[in-house]
Design a protein around this motif. Structure first.
Motif, PDB file in Angstrom:
ATOM      1  N   PHE A  39     -14.597 -48.184  12.549  1.00 48.60           N
ATOM      2  CA  PHE A  39     -13.211 -47.974  12.129  1.00 48.60           C
ATOM      3  C   PHE A  39     -12.919 -46.509  11.835  1.00 48.60           C
ATOM      4  O   PHE A  39     -11.867 -45.989  12.211  1.00 48.60           O
ATOM      5  N   SER A  61      -2.515 -57.205   6.605  1.00 44.39           N
ATOM      6  CA  SER A  61      -3.840 -56.871   6.102  1.00 44.39           C
ATOM      7  C   SER A  61      -4.572 -58.130   5.636  1.00 44.39           C
ATOM      8  O   SER A  61      -5.742 -58.353   5.972  1.00 44.39           O
ATOM      9  N   PHE A  65      -7.926 -59.895   7.165  1.00 47.70           N
ATOM     10  CA  PHE A  65      -9.064 -60.179   6.301  1.00 47.70           C
ATOM     11  C   PHE A  65      -9.508 -61.639   6.436  1.00 47.70           C
ATOM     12  O   PHE A  65     -10.695 -61.932   6.547  1.00 47.70           O
ATOM     13  N   MET A  95      -5.758 -52.471   8.470  1.00 46.34           N
ATOM     14  CA  MET A  95      -7.213 -52.379   8.301  1.00 46.34           C
ATOM     15  C   MET A  95      -7.568 -51.245   7.343  1.00 46.34           C
ATOM     16  O   MET A  95      -8.509 -51.371   6.554  1.00 46.34           O
ATOM     17  N   LEU A  98      -7.476 -52.522   3.964  1.00 51.06           N
ATOM     18  CA  LEU A  98      -8.690 -53.283   3.616  1.00 51.06           C
ATOM     19  C   LEU A  98      -9.819 -52.343   3.212  1.00 51.06           C
ATOM     20  O   LEU A  98     -10.545 -52.616   2.254  1.00 51.06           O
ATOM     21  N   VAL A  99      -9.970 -51.254   3.948  1.00 49.59           N
ATOM     22  CA  VAL A  99     -11.016 -50.268   3.626  1.00 49.59           C
ATOM     23  C   VAL A  99     -10.722 -49.618   2.279  1.00 49.59           C
ATOM     24  O   VAL A  99     -11.606 -49.502   1.427  1.00 49.59           O
ATOM     25  N   TRP A 106     -15.358 -54.607   4.584  1.00 49.79           N
ATOM     26  CA  TRP A 106     -14.531 -53.564   5.179  1.00 49.79           C
ATOM     27  C   TRP A 106     -14.888 -52.190   4.628  1.00 49.79           C
ATOM     28  O   TRP A 106     -14.659 -51.899   3.461  1.00 49.79           O
ATOM     29  N   THR A 110     -17.158 -50.426   9.525  1.00 41.88           N
ATOM     30  CA  THR A 110     -16.841 -51.741  10.085  1.00 41.88           C
ATOM     31  C   THR A 110     -16.499 -51.578  11.561  1.00 41.88           C
ATOM     32  O   THR A 110     -15.726 -50.696  11.940  1.00 41.88           O
TER      33      THR A 110
END
Length: 151
Positions: A39, A61, A65, A95, A98-99, A106, A110
Motif C-alpha cells: 500500500f 473504508s 475492512f 484504505m 484504515l492504515v 492494515w 499491506t
C-alpha cells in the motif's frame, strides 16, 4: 416430518463453478491480470484526479475492512518502481483511513490488488477513463466532470 418451508429461488442456483485449469484450457485469457503491491508504494499524481468532493469515505473504508477490496485499483507502474493511481482514488483514500486508524491487518506493508494500466495508454485516455469509470460508480459532481472535459 415434511419440510414445507424449503427455500425456493426465482432463478437457477449456482452450486459449483469450474476451476482455473478448465478456464485456461477452454477460454482465452485477457491481458488484464491482477498483481499485488504494498500500500505504501501507491502514489497519487498531483493534479490528475479531478474529484474534489469525497463523500462516504468512512463507509467505504468500513466496507473494505469487512469485505476486502471488491475491485482492484488501476495503476500506472513506471520502470522506476513508482505506481500512480489512474482509477481508485476513493478506494485509496478509504484504505489510507484504515492504515491511519491502525485497523487490524492494515499497515503500509499491506498488499493491495491492482490492475496494471496498458503500456500504450495516453493522458487523454486516462482522463476519459476517469470520467467514464466514475459514471458507473460514484459519479463525479457536475463541476468535477466539467474539469475532466476541460482537461
Amino acid at each position: 416430518m415434511s419440510n414445507t418451508n424449503q427455500l425456493t429461488l426465482p432463478y437457477l442456483e449456482i452450486k459449483e463453478v469450474v476451476n482455473r485449469k478448465y478456464l485456461r484450457d477452454n477460454f482465452k485469457q485477457s491481458g488484464r491480470a491482477s498483481y499485488y503491491i504494498e500500500f505504501s508504494k501507491i502514489k497519487v499524481r498531483d493534479g490528475f484526479n479531478k474529484r474534489v468532493v469525497y463523500e462516504d469515505i468512512p463507509e467505504l473504508s468500513e466496507s473494505i475492512f469487512i469485505h476486502g477490496l471488491k475491485e482492484p485499483l488501476t495503476l500506472d507502474v513506471l520502470s522506476t518502481g513508482e505506481a500512480y493511481i489512474e482509477m481508485g482514488h476513493r478506494r485509496h483514500m478509504a484504505m489510507q483511513m484504515l492504515v491511519d486508524k491502525k485497523r487490524e491487518g492494515w499497515t503500509g506493508e499491506t498488499m493491495v490488488e491492482f490492475f496494471s494500466n496498458k503500456n500504450e495508454v495516453t493522458e487523454l485516455e486516462r482522463m476519459v477513463n476517469q470520467y467514464t469509470s466514475n459514471n458507473t460508480k460514484k459519479k463525479l459532481k457536475p463541476f468535477e466532470a466539467a474539469l475532466v472535459a476541460y482537461e
